[in-house]
Design an enzyme around this catalytic site. Structure first.
Site, mmCIF file in Angstrom:
data_model
loop_
_atom_site.group_PDB
_atom_site.id
_atom_site.type_symbol
_atom_site.label_atom_id
_atom_site.label_comp_id
_atom_site.label_asym_id
_atom_site.label_seq_id
_atom_site.Cartn_x
_atom_site.Cartn_y
_atom_site.Cartn_z
ATOM 1 N N SER A 89 3.479 8.029 -3.937
ATOM 2 C CA SER A 89 3.365 7.236 -5.159
ATOM 3 C C SER A 89 2.979 8.079 -6.365
ATOM 4 O O SER A 89 3.377 7.769 -7.491
ATOM 5 C CB SER A 89 2.350 6.099 -4.972
ATOM 6 O OG SER A 89 1.057 6.612 -4.712
ATOM 7 N N SER A 90 2.207 9.156 -6.158
ATOM 8 C CA SER A 90 1.825 9.962 -7.325
ATOM 9 C C SER A 90 3.040 10.642 -7.941
ATOM 10 O O SER A 90 3.168 10.714 -9.167
ATOM 11 C CB SER A 90 0.748 10.991 -6.953
ATOM 12 O OG SER A 90 1.252 11.965 -6.078
ATOM 13 N N ASP B 73 8.749 15.649 -2.637
ATOM 14 C CA ASP B 73 8.591 14.293 -3.163
ATOM 15 C C ASP B 73 9.433 14.066 -4.420
ATOM 16 O O ASP B 73 10.183 13.089 -4.529
ATOM 17 C CB ASP B 73 7.120 14.015 -3.467
ATOM 18 C CG ASP B 73 6.238 14.195 -2.247
ATOM 19 O OD1 ASP B 73 6.756 14.029 -1.122
ATOM 20 O OD2 ASP B 73 5.057 14.524 -2.409
ATOM 21 N N ASP C 211 0.857 -1.179 0.000
ATOM 22 C CA ASP C 211 0.000 0.000 0.000
ATOM 23 C C ASP C 211 0.896 1.233 0.000
ATOM 24 O O ASP C 211 1.601 1.484 0.963
ATOM 25 C CB ASP C 211 -0.891 -0.019 1.235
ATOM 26 C CG ASP C 211 -1.823 1.186 1.303
ATOM 27 O OD1 ASP C 211 -1.733 2.065 0.433
ATOM 28 O OD2 ASP C 211 -2.625 1.251 2.245
ATOM 29 N N ALA D 95 6.079 9.465 -7.761
ATOM 30 C CA ALA D 95 6.851 8.389 -8.379
ATOM 31 C C ALA D 95 6.282 8.034 -9.738
ATOM 32 O O ALA D 95 7.026 7.767 -10.689
ATOM 33 C CB ALA D 95 6.862 7.161 -7.462
ATOM 34 N N LEU E 49 3.564 7.507 0.820
ATOM 35 C CA LEU E 49 4.950 7.310 0.389
ATOM 36 C C LEU E 49 5.240 7.994 -0.936
ATOM 37 O O LEU E 49 6.239 7.715 -1.578
ATOM 38 C CB LEU E 49 5.269 5.817 0.287
ATOM 39 C CG LEU E 49 5.145 5.037 1.595
ATOM 40 C CD1 LEU E 49 5.258 3.539 1.337
ATOM 41 C CD2 LEU E 49 6.204 5.480 2.593
#
Length: 432
Positions: free
Chosen positions: A158-159, A203, A152, A161, A156
């Site tokens: 993810s968008s 990020d 999940d 990334a 972290l």
């Protein structure tokens, strides 16, 4: 320190190349793979959008995008997590697609954002970013994108990334050589301009600048960064990622964009009080001395936001010194203090995440912990003595099950708490 990069493994790469080979009718050895890791932010929570100093590193989990240049303008994509096939063309002009108002819940940097706005829009956003900055991209890609299995990724980044993965793939297909510092800007364009989110550059910076074994320090005002490698660690460490089971942001929080606006209101007041009202209303433009002089005049809500910013900046500076000297105990204490300030001053987090944070602080061998992201969904992260990592993971699983039986029962016991290591920056891998 870790002795080498453990992700992605050869089996993952072979499987991905096989899928793309079948999609495109090309040989597996022609398939390129973007590795775009998730990030954690040990210190520097929620101050990047105010030009603060932040720290970050990547972990050995993340996004893999296998692709081949399509030979024409077409982009054809499939996903391991989402249904359907995305088809777009790089010669079509893309336009921004704002997805929320200021009062809406914070779902940035998350799988939820990808679902809400149609997962293919991240590829469209990457095309938009390159187009809007003057690049002529003529060649699309045929690709398959997937996140780490059973992981999940909420909290972290993810968008970011995903956005970075699409940028690197399109640039590779079009033979564009773009430095990481520029791609930070282009991924910011995806999130700020294309989707209308008011987040900072933490990020993207972490994903594009990190190096294995180092802590990345980023000054979000000057955009300067440095990589800090400890001279000698007093203890070896692992990174625990503990999931809450909350996959949807709670509806009773005031929202991410709202907090950004509150920070700017505080900055505007402090700058005016100190005779600098012509400066842009960001807290990084407020001198610490001016903050100390006028903070008592801030209304209570704005005072909390400003206190988080200035205290977090101090924690980052102290944390960088502790990391450089290898003092993980001190580094961990500052991480935990960051988590507490996020709760008390930035006022984010919900009951399950706060409980998970407190459980991690009690786990054997844990140096420090905080929730990753805004703490309304997703996970907490902790630095732990490598010798106690397995024991700590078991402790957290058991204690969280007692605290939140319904949420914990929805988690896969094998992935409820994952032991991770540091990773490298996002990169394109080609078959040797």
């Amino acid at each position: 320190m870790e002795k080498g990069l453990s992700w992605p493994c050869e089996d993952e790469l072979k499987g991905l190349r096989k899928i793309v080979s079948a999609m495109a009718g090309r040989r597996p050895e022609e398939v390129r793979v973007v590795v775009s890791p998730y990030r954690i932010c040990p210190l520097g929570a929620h101050i990047d959008h105010q030009g603060g100093i932040v720290s970050a590193m990547t972990i050995n989990k993340g996004i893999l995008l296998g692709f081949v240049p399509s030979g024409d303008a077409k982009v054809i994509l499939r996903s391991g997590q989402f249904s359907g096939e995305v088809r777009i063309s790089v010669d079509e002009v893309q336009y921004p697609r704002p997805i929320r108002k200021n009062s809406e819940n914070h779902a940035s940097n998350s799988q939820k954002l990808q679902e809400d706005c149609n997962w293919g829009n991240f590829a469209r956003g990457a095309v938009y970013a390159l187009q809007s900055r003057g690049f002529s991209i003529t060649q699309g890609v045929i690709g398959y994108i997937s996140g780490s299995e059973g992981f999940d990724s909420s909290g972290l980044s993810s968008s970011a990334a995903v956005g970075v993965a699409y940028l690197l793939a399109l640039e590779s297909a079009n033979n564009l050589t773009i430095p990481p510092t520029e791609n930070i800007e282009y991924d910011r364009v995806i999130e700020n301009e294309y989707f209308g989110l008011r987040n900072g550059i933490l990020d993207q910076s972490a994903i594009l600048l990190s190096r294995h074994g180092c802590l990345t320090c980023m000054d979000c005002k000057t955009k300067e960064h440095k990589l800090i490698r400890p001279l000698k660690l007093q203890k070896f460490y692992k990174i625990l990622v503990a999931f809450s089971g909350l996959r949807n942001a709670l509806t009773n929080n005031p929202g991410y964009n709202c907090r950004v606006a509150e920070c700017q209101q505080a900055a505007r007041f402090l700058l005016k009080a100190s005779g600098n009202e012509n400066m842009e209303p960001y807290l990084c433009n407020v001198e610490p001395e001016a903050y100390e002089m006028y903070k008592g005049n801030l209304e209570p809500l704005l005072a909390k936001r400003a206190e988080h910013y200035f205290s977090e900046n101090k924690r980052v500076i102290k944390g960088l010194e502790a990391w450089a000297s290898g003092n993980l105990q001190e580094f961990g204490k500052l991480i935990s203090a960051s988590g507490l300030s996020s709760i008390q001053n930035y006022e984010c987090g919900c009951v399950p995440l706060k409980q998970l944070y407190e459980i991690l602080l009690r786990a054997p061998g844990v140096f420090g912990a905080r929730f990753s992201g805004a703490g309304f969904r997703g996970c907490c992260v902790a630095f732990v003595d490598a010798d106690f990592a397995e024991e700590a993971a078991s402790f957290v699983r058991e204690e969280y099950l007692k605290a939140q039986p319904e949420l914990a029962s929805q988690l896969n016991p094998n992935s409820a708490v994952i032991i991770c290591e540091g990773d490298d920056s996002a990169r394109v891998m080609q078959q040797k």
